[in-house]
Design an enzyme around this catalytic site. Structure first.
Site, mmCIF file in Angstrom:
data_model
loop_
_atom_site.group_PDB
_atom_site.id
_atom_site.type_symbol
_atom_site.label_atom_id
_atom_site.label_comp_id
_atom_site.label_asym_id
_atom_site.label_seq_id
_atom_site.Cartn_x
_atom_site.Cartn_y
_atom_site.Cartn_z
ATOM 1 N N GLY A 12 -7.935 3.192 4.682
ATOM 2 C CA GLY A 12 -6.515 2.841 4.645
ATOM 3 C C GLY A 12 -6.016 2.667 6.076
ATOM 4 O O GLY A 12 -6.813 2.465 7.012
ATOM 5 N N ASN A 37 -15.552 4.679 1.821
ATOM 6 C CA ASN A 37 -14.405 4.137 1.072
ATOM 7 C C ASN A 37 -14.903 3.692 -0.293
ATOM 8 O O ASN A 37 -16.025 3.238 -0.437
ATOM 9 C CB ASN A 37 -13.800 2.946 1.826
ATOM 10 C CG ASN A 37 -12.418 2.580 1.312
ATOM 11 O OD1 ASN A 37 -11.518 3.412 1.284
ATOM 12 N ND2 ASN A 37 -12.241 1.351 0.872
ATOM 13 N N GLU A 171 11.482 -2.679 -3.307
ATOM 14 C CA GLU A 171 10.692 -3.850 -2.886
ATOM 15 C C GLU A 171 10.055 -4.543 -4.100
ATOM 16 O O GLU A 171 9.978 -5.764 -4.163
ATOM 17 C CB GLU A 171 9.617 -3.424 -1.885
ATOM 18 C CG GLU A 171 10.214 -3.026 -0.541
ATOM 19 C CD GLU A 171 9.207 -3.059 0.600
ATOM 20 O OE1 GLU A 171 8.052 -2.669 0.370
ATOM 21 O OE2 GLU A 171 9.587 -3.486 1.702
ATOM 22 N N GLN A 315 3.335 3.055 9.115
ATOM 23 C CA GLN A 315 3.638 3.142 10.539
ATOM 24 C C GLN A 315 3.118 4.467 11.116
ATOM 25 O O GLN A 315 2.489 4.508 12.177
ATOM 26 C CB GLN A 315 5.158 3.052 10.686
ATOM 27 C CG GLN A 315 5.614 2.866 12.078
ATOM 28 C CD GLN A 315 7.131 2.740 12.187
ATOM 29 O OE1 GLN A 315 7.621 2.798 13.277
ATOM 30 N NE2 GLN A 315 7.855 2.576 11.125
HETATM 31 P P1 FAD Z 1 -3.950 4.287 2.136
HETATM 32 O O1 FAD Z 1 -3.498 3.098 2.898
HETATM 33 O O2 FAD Z 1 -3.378 4.526 0.799
HETATM 34 O O3 FAD Z 1 -5.548 4.197 2.018
HETATM 35 C C1 FAD Z 1 -6.341 5.172 1.391
HETATM 36 C C2 FAD Z 1 -7.753 4.624 1.279
HETATM 37 O O4 FAD Z 1 -8.594 5.641 0.749
HETATM 38 C C3 FAD Z 1 -7.878 3.436 0.326
HETATM 39 O O5 FAD Z 1 -8.721 2.473 0.892
HETATM 40 C C4 FAD Z 1 -8.500 4.038 -0.930
HETATM 41 O O6 FAD Z 1 -9.273 3.114 -1.660
HETATM 42 C C5 FAD Z 1 -9.380 5.125 -0.325
HETATM 43 N N1 FAD Z 1 -9.658 6.235 -1.240
HETATM 44 C C6 FAD Z 1 -8.752 6.996 -1.913
HETATM 45 N N2 FAD Z 1 -9.380 7.965 -2.614
HETATM 46 C C7 FAD Z 1 -10.703 7.815 -2.364
HETATM 47 C C8 FAD Z 1 -11.868 8.555 -2.769
HETATM 48 N N3 FAD Z 1 -11.790 9.645 -3.551
HETATM 49 N N4 FAD Z 1 -13.073 8.144 -2.301
HETATM 50 C C9 FAD Z 1 -13.173 7.064 -1.481
HETATM 51 N N5 FAD Z 1 -12.128 6.335 -1.067
HETATM 52 C C10 FAD Z 1 -10.892 6.710 -1.499
HETATM 53 N N6 FAD Z 1 4.900 1.961 4.916
HETATM 54 C C11 FAD Z 1 5.418 1.376 6.036
HETATM 55 O O7 FAD Z 1 5.343 1.960 7.126
HETATM 56 N N7 FAD Z 1 5.999 0.140 5.980
HETATM 57 C C12 FAD Z 1 6.084 -0.576 4.839
HETATM 58 O O8 FAD Z 1 6.609 -1.687 4.821
HETATM 59 C C13 FAD Z 1 5.549 0.016 3.644
HETATM 60 N N8 FAD Z 1 5.580 -0.671 2.476
HETATM 61 C C14 FAD Z 1 5.015 -0.124 1.357
HETATM 62 C C15 FAD Z 1 5.035 -0.868 0.174
HETATM 63 C C16 FAD Z 1 4.483 -0.334 -0.985
HETATM 64 C C17 FAD Z 1 4.512 -1.148 -2.241
HETATM 65 C C18 FAD Z 1 3.892 0.962 -0.956
HETATM 66 C C19 FAD Z 1 3.273 1.530 -2.211
HETATM 67 C C20 FAD Z 1 3.868 1.704 0.209
HETATM 68 C C21 FAD Z 1 4.432 1.172 1.381
HETATM 69 N N9 FAD Z 1 4.415 1.885 2.592
HETATM 70 C C22 FAD Z 1 4.946 1.315 3.729
HETATM 71 C C23 FAD Z 1 3.745 3.193 2.677
HETATM 72 C C24 FAD Z 1 2.309 2.992 3.198
HETATM 73 O O9 FAD Z 1 1.675 1.986 2.475
HETATM 74 C C25 FAD Z 1 1.490 4.267 3.132
HETATM 75 O O10 FAD Z 1 2.174 5.277 3.827
HETATM 76 C C26 FAD Z 1 0.111 4.015 3.783
HETATM 77 O O11 FAD Z 1 -0.627 3.106 3.010
HETATM 78 C C27 FAD Z 1 -0.665 5.312 3.934
HETATM 79 O O12 FAD Z 1 -1.872 5.051 4.568
HETATM 80 P P2 FAD Z 1 -3.135 5.990 4.369
HETATM 81 O O13 FAD Z 1 -4.086 5.628 5.469
HETATM 82 O O14 FAD Z 1 -2.731 7.404 4.246
HETATM 83 O O15 FAD Z 1 -3.745 5.623 2.953
HETATM 84 P P1 NAD Z 2 10.159 7.791 -2.457
HETATM 85 O O1 NAD Z 2 9.909 9.237 -2.586
HETATM 86 O O2 NAD Z 2 10.623 7.269 -1.170
HETATM 87 O O3 NAD Z 2 11.187 7.321 -3.588
HETATM 88 C C1 NAD Z 2 11.062 7.747 -4.910
HETATM 89 C C2 NAD Z 2 12.405 7.622 -5.622
HETATM 90 O O4 NAD Z 2 12.239 7.987 -6.980
HETATM 91 C C3 NAD Z 2 13.466 8.541 -5.024
HETATM 92 O O5 NAD Z 2 14.617 7.782 -4.741
HETATM 93 C C4 NAD Z 2 13.680 9.587 -6.114
HETATM 94 O O6 NAD Z 2 14.996 10.076 -6.136
HETATM 95 C C5 NAD Z 2 13.345 8.790 -7.370
HETATM 96 N N1 NAD Z 2 12.970 9.645 -8.503
HETATM 97 C C6 NAD Z 2 12.239 10.782 -8.473
HETATM 98 N N2 NAD Z 2 12.147 11.314 -9.718
HETATM 99 C C7 NAD Z 2 12.819 10.482 -10.542
HETATM 100 C C8 NAD Z 2 13.071 10.491 -11.938
HETATM 101 N N3 NAD Z 2 12.623 11.461 -12.731
HETATM 102 N N4 NAD Z 2 13.787 9.477 -12.462
HETATM 103 C C9 NAD Z 2 14.261 8.473 -11.681
HETATM 104 N N5 NAD Z 2 14.062 8.425 -10.354
HETATM 105 C C10 NAD Z 2 13.329 9.405 -9.782
HETATM 106 O O7 NAD Z 2 8.782 7.089 -2.901
HETATM 107 P P2 NAD Z 2 8.281 5.593 -2.709
HETATM 108 O O8 NAD Z 2 9.396 4.631 -2.815
HETATM 109 O O9 NAD Z 2 7.102 5.446 -3.599
HETATM 110 O O10 NAD Z 2 7.770 5.592 -1.208
HETATM 111 C C11 NAD Z 2 6.675 6.424 -0.828
HETATM 112 C C12 NAD Z 2 6.583 6.434 0.680
HETATM 113 O O11 NAD Z 2 6.221 5.132 1.148
HETATM 114 C C13 NAD Z 2 7.899 6.787 1.350
HETATM 115 O O12 NAD Z 2 7.645 7.580 2.456
HETATM 116 C C14 NAD Z 2 8.464 5.455 1.777
HETATM 117 O O13 NAD Z 2 9.254 5.557 2.947
HETATM 118 C C15 NAD Z 2 7.205 4.658 2.050
HETATM 119 N N6 NAD Z 2 7.474 3.233 1.805
HETATM 120 C C16 NAD Z 2 8.012 2.526 2.831
HETATM 121 C C17 NAD Z 2 8.332 1.202 2.626
HETATM 122 C C18 NAD Z 2 8.931 0.414 3.757
HETATM 123 O O14 NAD Z 2 9.055 0.948 4.845
HETATM 124 N N7 NAD Z 2 9.287 -0.837 3.524
HETATM 125 C C19 NAD Z 2 8.092 0.600 1.380
HETATM 126 C C20 NAD Z 2 7.559 1.369 0.353
HETATM 127 C C21 NAD Z 2 7.254 2.698 0.585
#
Ligand code: FAD
Ligand code: NAD
Length: 397
Positions: A12, A37, A171, A315
């Site tokens: 990741g 991975n 999003e 980030q």
């Molecule tokens: P991940 O990126 O989740 O990677 C984990 C890796 O471990 C994956 O490759 C997975 O396949 C692997 N893995 C997991 N379990 C196992 C296992 N048991 N064995 C082997 N491999 C395994 N953050 C921002 O800063 N800006 C954003 O714009 C933003 N947008 C987001 C949009 C969405 C839709 C989501 C869901 C999240 C977003 N986030 C954003 C949050 C961000 O994506 C996460 O914080 C970030 O991906 C975390 O990185 P990581 O390295 O911890 O793990």
């Molecule tokens: P989050 O924890 O940020 O948001 C989850 C939301 O679900 C909260 O607003 C919470 O009040 C709500 N919720 C919890 N229980 C509920 C219930 N029973 N019924 C209805 N609503 C409920 O989680 P996320 O949006 O999955 O984000 C996870 C992490 O990834 C965060 O740290 C976020 O900042 C990050 N992220 C960042 C971006 C970005 O920077 N563009 C985009 C996606 C995720």
């Protein structure tokens, strides 16, 4: 004596940045680096809401590890990690032999936080990985295809419920408002026969975020048909939809849960102290009490100066990985590690094609400029991973 063994778990943001940093600076005779991975690719988690809605092909959110890893310096094992044995310094795998380490970097990301809500794990979908979002898209398209083909015609609308209006929920909903009109046209369904309901437990959408930006997002999305139900926790999820606090039911064949994340269970199972599955790491990103276990990304927990936890973000994971690579090099070379300090560069959230909100420095951004910066961030990530070649490859798709 063999070379020191560094085992990095997870490709990741955190894990890959550690590996990229190491392979850039490490000499071949300094350490044996292994990356584990479960897939032969990295999925770009920050883009997963797009393939989930079908506004973008999943190829855009997938990077082959061959485009990132230098196999002369890093050994790659495709397998699933099943156990971290911190006492015996071993990582257990689903298929392969256990791996021994001198230093392990845990970067296996997060797991959905379901708060024990009945029926969620069984009935809801999660924006978690590439296979998961392909499934959401397929299921949604199936529901549209089926709508006019139901044996018993009814006036019941096709309802999509998104649980949680944090950044992921918003999003994803932003992508859906772009996609739904196309699906309605494709399958001859009047737009008013499709409901998109975003349910949020807190008194506001995007709790804790800047009010002016939140108001902009809510207005933008409501104008495009999103129904927000704030202050309304989901208490149960069934095969027929969700049950809200107070007993109201919303019928839905597609419930997507974006209600938050917790740390990876393997850390708790390893006997390391966690809070909601996340480990409060020391200033060198180590698990407390272990000099050889480093944790990066969503499973690590770091507090800011006001003693509030930083949210888990890409980030944060990226900065941790970059920093850790330097510290590991220092360790190998007999130098001193430097403490990690997170530097928040800004926060941007997309609201679909051409729209976004965000704060960069002290400046608030709305609409197209915010959207452009969000896309630029994606390109920057491809550049950090695989240089100009990978960035151009992804931009051309
Ligand atoms: P991940 O990126 O989740 O990677 C984990 C890796 O471990 C994956 O490759 C997975 O396949 C692997 N893995 C997991 N379990 C196992 C296992 N048991 N064995 C082997 N491999 C395994 N953050 C921002 O800063 N800006 C954003 O714009 C933003 N947008 C987001 C949009 C969405 C839709 C989501 C869901 C999240 C977003 N986030 C954003 C949050 C961000 O994506 C996460 O914080 C970030 O991906 C975390 O990185 P990581 O390295 O911890 O793990
Ligand atoms: P989050 O924890 O940020 O948001 C989850 C939301 O679900 C909260 O607003 C919470 O009040 C709500 N919720 C919890 N229980 C509920 C219930 N029973 N019924 C209805 N609503 C409920 O989680 P996320 O949006 O999955 O984000 C996870 C992490 O990834 C965060 O740290 C976020 O900042 C990050 N992220 C960042 C971006 C970005 O920077 N563009 C985009 C996606 C995720």
């Amino acid at each position: 004596m063999g070379l020191p063994k560094i085992v990095v778990l997870g490709a990741g943001y955190g894990g890959l940045m550690t590996v990229v940093g190491l392979q850039k600076q490490l000499n071949m005779a300094e350490a044996e680096v292994t990356l584990v991975n479960q897939n032969p690719y990295h999925y770009v988690t920050t883009k997963l809401h797009e393939p989930a809605a079908g506004t973008l092909d999943s190829e855009h959110a997938r990077v082959s590890l061959d485009d990132v890893i230098n196999r002369d310096k890093v050994k790659f094992i495709q397998d699933r990690v099943t156990k971290l044995d911190v006492e015996n310094k071993q990582v257990h795998l689903e298929e392969g032999e256990p791996l021994s380490y001198d230093y392990v970097v845990f970067g296996l990301g997060s797991a959905p936080e379901t708060f024990g809500i009945k029926g969620l794990l069984e009935n809801a979908y999660f924006i978690r990985n590439l296979d998961g979002v392909r499934l959401i898209r397929e299921h949604m398209e199936h529901l549209f295809a089926q709508y006019n083909n139901r044996e018993e015609k009814s006036d019941e609308p096709l309802t999509i419920v998104v649980g949680g209006a944090g950044f992921t929920g918003i999003e994803y909903v932003g992508e859906l408002v772009d996609r739904i009109p196309h699906l309605c046209k494709q399958f001859d369904i009047p737009r008013d026969k499709v409901r998109l309901v975003n349910v949020e437990a807190a008194p506001t959408v995007l709790p804790g975020f800047d009010k002016e930006l939140v108001d902009y997002a809510v207005q933008y999305l409501e104008e495009r048909g999103v129904e927000f139900r704030i202050n309304t926790p989901i208490e149960e999820c069934t095969s027929e939809g969700v049950v809200l606090k107070g007993g109201e039911k919303i019928q839905s064949s597609l419930v997507v849960w974006t209600g938050g994340v917790r740390g990876n269970a393997l850390l708790e199972e390893a006997g390391i102290e966690t809070m909601r599955g996340r480990v409060k790491v020391d200033e060198y990103l180590r698990a407390p009490g272990y000099e050889d276990v480093f944790i990066v990304g969503d499973s690590s927990l770091i507090f800011n100066e006001e003693e509030r936890p930083y949210p888990p973000t890409a980030q944060m994971a990226t900065q941790q990985g970059q920093h850790l690579a330097k510290n590991l090099l220092a360790l190998l070379r007999g130098g001193e590690m430097k403490p990690f300090r997170f530097e928040l560069k800004g926060t941007l959230a997309s609201l679909g094609r051409g729209a976004a909100i965000g704060i960069v420095g002290k400046k608030k951004l709305f609409g197209k400029p915010a959207s452009f910066l969000k896309r630029a961030n994606d390109w920057r990530w491809f550049f950090q991973l695989g240089g100009i070649g990978l960035m151009m490859k992804k931009m051309k798709l």
